[in-house]
Design an enzyme around this catalytic site. Sequence first.
Site, short mmCIF file in Angstrom:
data_model
loop_
_atom_site.label_atom_id
_atom_site.label_comp_id
_atom_site.label_asym_id
_atom_site.label_seq_id
_atom_site.Cartn_x
_atom_site.Cartn_y
_atom_site.Cartn_z
N HIS A 186 -70.11 -124.10 -16.37
CA HIS A 186 -68.75 -124.06 -15.84
C HIS A 186 -68.85 -123.79 -14.36
CE1 HIS A 186 -67.12 -124.18 -19.75
NE2 HIS A 186 -67.46 -122.96 -20.08
N ASP A 188 -67.52 -130.97 -20.11
CA ASP A 188 -67.25 -131.11 -18.68
C ASP A 188 -65.77 -131.44 -18.40
OD1 ASP A 188 -70.09 -130.90 -18.27
OD2 ASP A 188 -70.22 -133.00 -18.87
P1 GDP Z 1 -66.42 -127.39 -17.71
O1 GDP Z 1 -67.81 -127.19 -18.15
O2 GDP Z 1 -65.57 -127.96 -18.80
O3 GDP Z 1 -65.82 -126.18 -17.07
O4 GDP Z 1 -66.46 -128.50 -16.59
P2 GDP Z 1 -67.38 -128.54 -15.29
O5 GDP Z 1 -67.43 -127.19 -14.68
O6 GDP Z 1 -68.65 -129.23 -15.57
O7 GDP Z 1 -66.55 -129.52 -14.43
C1 GDP Z 1 -65.45 -129.12 -13.87
C2 GDP Z 1 -65.49 -129.60 -12.44
O8 GDP Z 1 -64.29 -130.23 -12.18
C3 GDP Z 1 -65.60 -128.46 -11.47
O9 GDP Z 1 -66.33 -128.86 -10.34
C4 GDP Z 1 -64.17 -128.17 -11.12
O10 GDP Z 1 -64.01 -127.61 -9.86
C5 GDP Z 1 -63.57 -129.55 -11.18
N1 GDP Z 1 -62.17 -129.56 -11.60
C6 GDP Z 1 -61.59 -128.80 -12.57
N2 GDP Z 1 -60.30 -129.14 -12.68
C7 GDP Z 1 -60.07 -130.12 -11.78
C8 GDP Z 1 -58.91 -130.90 -11.44
O11 GDP Z 1 -57.83 -130.74 -11.99
N3 GDP Z 1 -59.10 -131.84 -10.47
C9 GDP Z 1 -60.28 -132.07 -9.84
N4 GDP Z 1 -60.37 -133.04 -8.92
N5 GDP Z 1 -61.38 -131.36 -10.14
C10 GDP Z 1 -61.27 -130.40 -11.10
#
Ligand code: GDP
Length: 433
Positions: free
Chosen positions: A47, A19
């Site tokens: 994601h 995440d």
């Molecule tokens: P992944 O599985 O590693 O892609 O992570 P997730 O999708 O579970 O979590 C990523 C969440 O964090 C999503 O809702 C993104 O929109 C959000 N996100 C990603 N990068 C950033 C950031 O730099 N700042 C903020 N506030 N949210 C972010």
Amino acid sequence: MDSSPNPGVTVVLGSQWGDEGKGKLVDILAYEADVCARCAGGNNAGHTIVVGKGEEKKKFDFHLLPSGLMNPKCTAFIGSGVVVHVPSLFAELENLEKKGLPCESRLFVSDRAHLVFDFHQIVDGLKEVELGGSSIGTTRKGIGPAYSSKASRSGLRVHHLYDPEVFAAKFRTLVEGRIKRYGHFEYDTEAEIERYKVYAERLRPHITDGVNFLQVALAEKKRVLVEGANALMLDLDYGTYPFVTSSSTAIGGVCTGLGIPPKKIGKTIGVVKAYTTRVGGGPFPTEQLNATGEMMQEVGAEYGTTTGRRRRCGWLDLVVLKYSHSINGYDTLNLTKLDVLDGLKEIEVAVAYELNGKEIPGFPADLDLLAQVTVKYVTLPGWNTDISNITSWDALPETCKAYVEFIEKFVGVPVEWIGVGPARESMITKTLP
Ligand code: GDP
């Protein structure tokens, strides 16, 4: 013949407990890729890609499919190391199509990938119940049980779908085995076999010899982007076992899961959240069960994409990151969600673990020891200001730059991208040294 060097495969891996926001970087890099690939895991990963801001905002959720599909010119490849729940795969395709992102004609699935069935999901739940208080906290998508079938050499692979008699016989044996182990559970084996005849036909145009597929792609100098699912601390061997996923989420899983030689990997990028989160059980040394942790949960919207579960939150743990780097060998890092720390006057960063007053090297294998460590922190000044609209490294507050530079220096890897908000646009690119 084109004699330009092959750019090799670019790999994006989660460096903590998942995440980290890998999806956003993959989404950006996918616009420079021809093939985006998944090498391990199943639809237990998640994601979220957010496009646009305010009223224009659109959210795309990916579970089994690589999020690089956001680039309409990118072809998706599901490698041999992945476990595929076919009905969920189709549901995900349909969901993306509904949102205006047709993907079906751009999808290839390795014929060596293993299948996840509904009974694996039932067993996942039964297993968690059996473990009681020490349950793993799995997503109950049947991923662990499907990898168990694979490791015990009784699993079914994609190619088995195309030999109906063999498929039916193996399937019956597999279900009977699970019933013997877990006791009776409701499951219509014969109806499932019939359903899979239909799925097999729909899947047929997407099936490929995975090894050959990538060999040809690389020979044609196609740019391949690998989207790691889960993260290093959830790796079956190097994660916080048994609170891990059932596959190799580390760099080794890229080679085994795709069937490519290590020398084909051109660049490995580690994605690091500016603080730490984890879902499910297991010790978590920098966890903050206080107002700071709650702030991270709320401001960072720390709820799982796949399960909706609230994530546990704590300070950035550089012991974890260094350990993660020693296994995956990151060329650069993507620091994400730095904006979540905007409101803090001071920020703590874990730099070492101590046991009985003595600093220990690395990250302990034994979770009982991990639960006993005392964390040594360094306190850095916060920036206490909104950075979410900042678009360049130079414009970031000095204290914010110092936080990033502290991480770079400690781990010995340059930060190439910094996430300052959920949207695709909210990503600062930092010039590499
Ligand atoms: P992944 O599985 O590693 O892609 O992570 P997730 O999708 O579970 O979590 C990523 C969440 O964090 C999503 O809702 C993104 O929109 C959000 N996100 C990603 N990068 C950033 C950031 O730099 N700042 C903020 N506030 N949210 C972010």
